[in-house]
Enzyme design. Structure first.
Site, PDB file in Angstrom:
ATOM      1  N   HIS A  96      45.547  34.980  40.022  1.00  0.00           N
ATOM      2  CA  HIS A  96      44.554  34.855  41.156  1.00  0.00           C
ATOM      3  C   HIS A  96      45.318  33.777  41.954  1.00  0.00           C
ATOM      4  CE1 HIS A  96      41.446  33.447  43.978  1.00  0.00           C
ATOM      5  NE2 HIS A  96      40.793  34.752  43.609  1.00  0.00           N
ATOM      6  N   GLU A 168      44.434  40.646  46.971  1.00  0.00           N
ATOM      7  CA  GLU A 168      43.898  39.563  47.952  1.00  0.00           C
ATOM      8  C   GLU A 168      44.697  38.971  48.649  1.00  0.00           C
ATOM      9  OE1 GLU A 168      39.821  38.401  45.411  1.00  0.00           O
ATOM     10  OE2 GLU A 168      41.449  37.329  44.498  1.00  0.00           O
TER      11      GLU A 168
HETATM   12  P1  13P Z   1      35.890  35.231  48.733  1.00  0.00           P
HETATM   13  O1  13P Z   1      35.277  36.303  48.691  1.00  0.00           O
HETATM   14  O2  13P Z   1      35.082  33.811  48.820  1.00  0.00           O
HETATM   15  O3  13P Z   1      36.838  35.353  50.093  1.00  0.00           O
HETATM   16  O4  13P Z   1      36.855  35.020  47.465  1.00  0.00           O
HETATM   17  C1  13P Z   1      37.815  36.088  46.861  1.00  0.00           C
HETATM   18  C2  13P Z   1      38.325  35.774  45.680  1.00  0.00           C
HETATM   19  O5  13P Z   1      39.251  34.976  45.814  1.00  0.00           O
HETATM   20  C3  13P Z   1      37.737  36.453  44.716  1.00  0.00           C
HETATM   21  O6  13P Z   1      38.628  36.324  43.642  1.00  0.00           O
END
Ligand code: 13P
Length: 249
Positions: A96, A168
């Site tokens: 992550h 992400e």
């Molecule tokens: P948010 O949905 O709070 O932007 O976070 C995304 C995330 O990092 C999920 O792993």
């Protein structure tokens, strides 16, 4: 069509008591559905409670947000894949961006963690994504492809077939900004090409999720892209009623 995946990453939120209350509420609101997959990543301390609260809902996957790459030993404060499995995890989030940015996790570490997950009989959801300056330098795809290649580098093809990827973009996480569906689609396509190089046509089965400020307003539009197989959600997954609405989109 693949079943869309709705994954909740609670990050550092919801201890055991809050997790139990959330899941009691959520289970009452959302019946089992064959047309979608639900995943929860609670904090490790809440994992066992989460599994217990979902004991009547074996279709819901539960996982941890991080593991150490060693199975056991003198690593104070860490959790391992075998211990996570023992506590009920089926899947591990690896790489992550908060692990990479705040805790110095490198591509090399992500590859060792992914390998450790599979060694213990778990699967992995490998997270990748570019920082804002990397996007502005037009290196998004190069960065993401590098992260994917590194993360999967220690897997056999048979293991790779069960991985999930979460794209992400760092600049979209918790910021209220989200990638346009066409931007997400372009990066997901690059990830898919990379997976195909490693796995051939079976790579079409690997779910590629989008994450970064996904909420009730944008989730349908993101999932409408044929390249977006699901969503990984932080903030908007913390409220049981709100999350129940999103997963039933
Ligand atoms: P948010 O949905 O709070 O932007 O976070 C995304 C995330 O990092 C999920 O792993």
């Amino acid at each position: 069509m693949k079943r869309p995946v709705f994954a909740a990453n609670w990050k550092l939120n919801h201890g055991p008591q809050e997790a139990r209350a959330f899941l009691q509420r959520f289970s009452g609101l959302v019946a089992p559905r064959a047309d979608r997959t639900f995943v929860f990543f609670p904090p490790a301390i809440s994992l066992a409670v989460t599994g217990f609260a979902l004991r009547e809902r074996p279709e819901i996957l539960v996982g941890v947000q991080n593991i150490h790459w060693e199975d056991k030993g003198a690593f104070t404060g860490e959790n391992s894949a075998p211990i996570a499995r023992d506590a009920g995890a089926k899947i591990v989030l690896v790489g992550h961006s908060e692990r990479r940015q705040l805790f110095g996790e490198t591509d090399e570490m992500t590859s060792k963690k992914v390998a450790a997950a599979y060694r213990a009989g778990l699967t992995a959801m490998l997270c990748v994504g570019e920082r804002l300056e990397e996007r502005e330098r037009n290196t998004t795809q190069a960065v993401v492809v590098r992260q994917v290649k590194a993360g999967i580098s220690r897997l056999e093809p048979s293991q790779l077939a069960s991985i999930a990827i979460a794209y992400e973009p760092v600049w979209a996480i918790g910021t209220g900004r989200t990638a346009k569906p066409e931007d997400a689609t372009a990066v997901h396509s690059a990830i898919r090409r990379t997976l195909k190089e490693a796995l051939g046509s079976k790579a079409t089965e690997i779910p590629i999720l989008y994450g970064g400020t996904v909420n009730a307003e944008n989730v349908a539009e993101l999932l409408a892209s044929p390249e977006v197989d699901g969503v990984l959600v932080g903030g908007a997954s913390l409220d049981a009623d709100g999350w129940a609405r999103i997963v039933q989109t």
